[in-house]
Structures are given as C-alpha cells and as structure tokens.
Enzyme design. Structure first.
Site, short mmCIF file in Angstrom:
data_model
loop_
_atom_site.label_atom_id
_atom_site.label_comp_id
_atom_site.label_asym_id
_atom_site.label_seq_id
_atom_site.Cartn_x
_atom_site.Cartn_y
_atom_site.Cartn_z
CB SER A 212 -0.89 0.00 1.26
OG SER A 212 -1.51 1.25 1.46
CE1 TYR B 160 -4.32 -1.92 4.82
CE2 TYR B 160 -3.45 0.32 4.71
CZ TYR B 160 -3.89 -0.83 4.08
OH TYR B 160 -3.90 -0.90 2.71
#
Length: 252
Positions: free
Chosen positions: A142, A155
């Site tokens: 990401s 995350y």
C-alpha cells in the site's frame, strides 16, 4: 504477453484489485486459481473469466489459516499441474483508531491476514514454483507501506512489514529463479475504499485532490497491469522491488 500454458493464483480475487488481476491474467492466456474466502464474490470473478473465454477455478480459502492456504495451493497444482505466478492480494483494513485506541483483537486480526497470510501463501507457493522450475510472486502492499496514516497503526505497520518480508524472500530464492516483488497502490476505486468513504471515514474526492499529484483515483486494472508485468518475462531481472503505483503520492 502470452501466458498460454502458465498458471496464476490470486488471493482476494473476489473484488477490487484481486478481481482485476485474476481477469487480467486470464485475458493474456493464463489458467487462473481464483482464491477468496467469500464464495459469492469468488464465483462472480470465476463467471466473469469464463464469460470472457478464460479458464479458471474457484478455491475457497482463508489466508490466515495455514491448512487452508496449503490446500488452495495443492488444489491449484492438482487441477492445473503447476504454478508460475501468484498475486498475494488478500488484505483487510478495519478501523482501529489511534495507537492507544487500537485493541489487541484488531491488531492481531490485521497482522494475521496482512502479514501472516502473505507469509503462508509464499511458503506454499514457493514450494510449488520450485517444482515448476521457478516463478514470480507479487505481494500487495500500500502507499501506507511507505508513509504513515493516522488512525491506522496496525494497517500501516502490517503494510510496512510486507516490504521487509518481500525483500528477504526475494533474496532467499533469487538463485532458484523465483522472483518476489511488492506493488504499493495508492487511492484505488475498490469496494473497500468506497465502503470506507460511505461510512464517513474520509471523502475520496477531497483526499485525491489534496494527496494525489495526478488528481484522480486509480482503477483496479491499473494495479493489475503492474502486477502482471512484474510476473512476466518482461520483468525477468526484477526482484525485491517496491513498485509504487499511486499517481505520485509518495513523491508529493
């Protein structure tokens, strides 16, 4: 690209980036193992591939469960005879709040899928690729693998961890003709993103305008193209690389 005779496995293939990659592999001629724990979503991808003339199978699997992962890879090899490429894309991003607010349950859940799940997938994919004489793996990171984002401590930490895991695995198996890279998407119009936006987590338009130099959100197919290229012979000297496909977010 001509992937005739080759086999690709994609996790989290029921929607978003995973679905786009599974369909993209099929479009270039690969036989595809569509892996997702959501049967309805996985079978929808399977039907889309079949309707377009591709060849695929659906396998239900939870990447956080070792037996499930081992069975999914084994079934892929049993049905198709080999494994040449894998896109380890399954991941989750539940709201956790700040580092203090994040609960141990959520922390463990996120790491179980985003980090342990990728490690388990590679563990069994590599064994199958060895039997085929080599292969290529792309993990989904990401933009949060490369920068911080408040309210997402677990995350962000999990996606940072994937870069290290990708690099060490690439180093370990480079001499065995197994390449391992990581793609780091930015703001991509996926069901996961749109769900967060609908819940009021943030405004996609505002975020894009303030954070993305290209001033637009990306499409799942744009990430899929990068993944398929990184798995192809055109990228035969690429391993241990971090591919930022983010409209310029990390350089802003």
């Amino acid at each position: 690209m001509d992937w005739s005779g080759r086999v690709a496995l994609v996790t989290g293939a029921g929607s978003g980036i995973g679905r786009a990659t599974a369909e993209g592999f099929a479009q270039v001629g690969a036989r595809v193992a569509v892996v997702d724990r959501d049967e309805d979503a996985g079978r929808a991808t399977l039907e889309a591939i079949g309707a377009a003339g591709g060849e695929a199978i659906y396998i239900a699997a939870d990447v956080a469960d070792e037996q499930s992962v081992a069975a999914a890879v084994a079934e892929t090899v049993r049905r198709f005879g080999r494994l040449d490429a894998a896109h380890n894309n399954a991941g989750i991003s539940p709201d956790t709040g700040t580092t203090v607010d994040c609960t141990r349950v959520l922390w463990d859940q996120i790491f179980a899928v985003n980090v342990t799940g990728v490690w388990l997938c590679m563990k069994y994919e590599i064994e199958a690729m060895r039997a085929s004489g080599g292969g290529a793996i792309v993990n989904t990171g990401s933009v949060s693998s490369l920068r911080a984002a408040p309210q997402l401590p677990a995350y962000v930490a999990s996606k940072h961890a994937l870069i290290g895991l990708t690099k060490v695995t690439a180093l370990e198996y480079a001499a065995e003709n197994i390449r391992v890279n990581i793609v780091c998407p930015g703001v991509i119009e996926t069901p996961m993103l749109m769900k967060k936006a609908a819940e009021g987590f943030f405004s996609v338009d505002d975020y894009v305008q303030s954070s993305v130099p290209m001033a637009r959100a990306g499409q799942p197919e744009e990430i899929a193209s990068a993944v398929i290229w990184a798995c192809s012979d055109s990228a035969s000297y690429l391993t241990g690389a971090t591919l930022s496909v983010d409209g310029g977010m990390v350089i802003a």
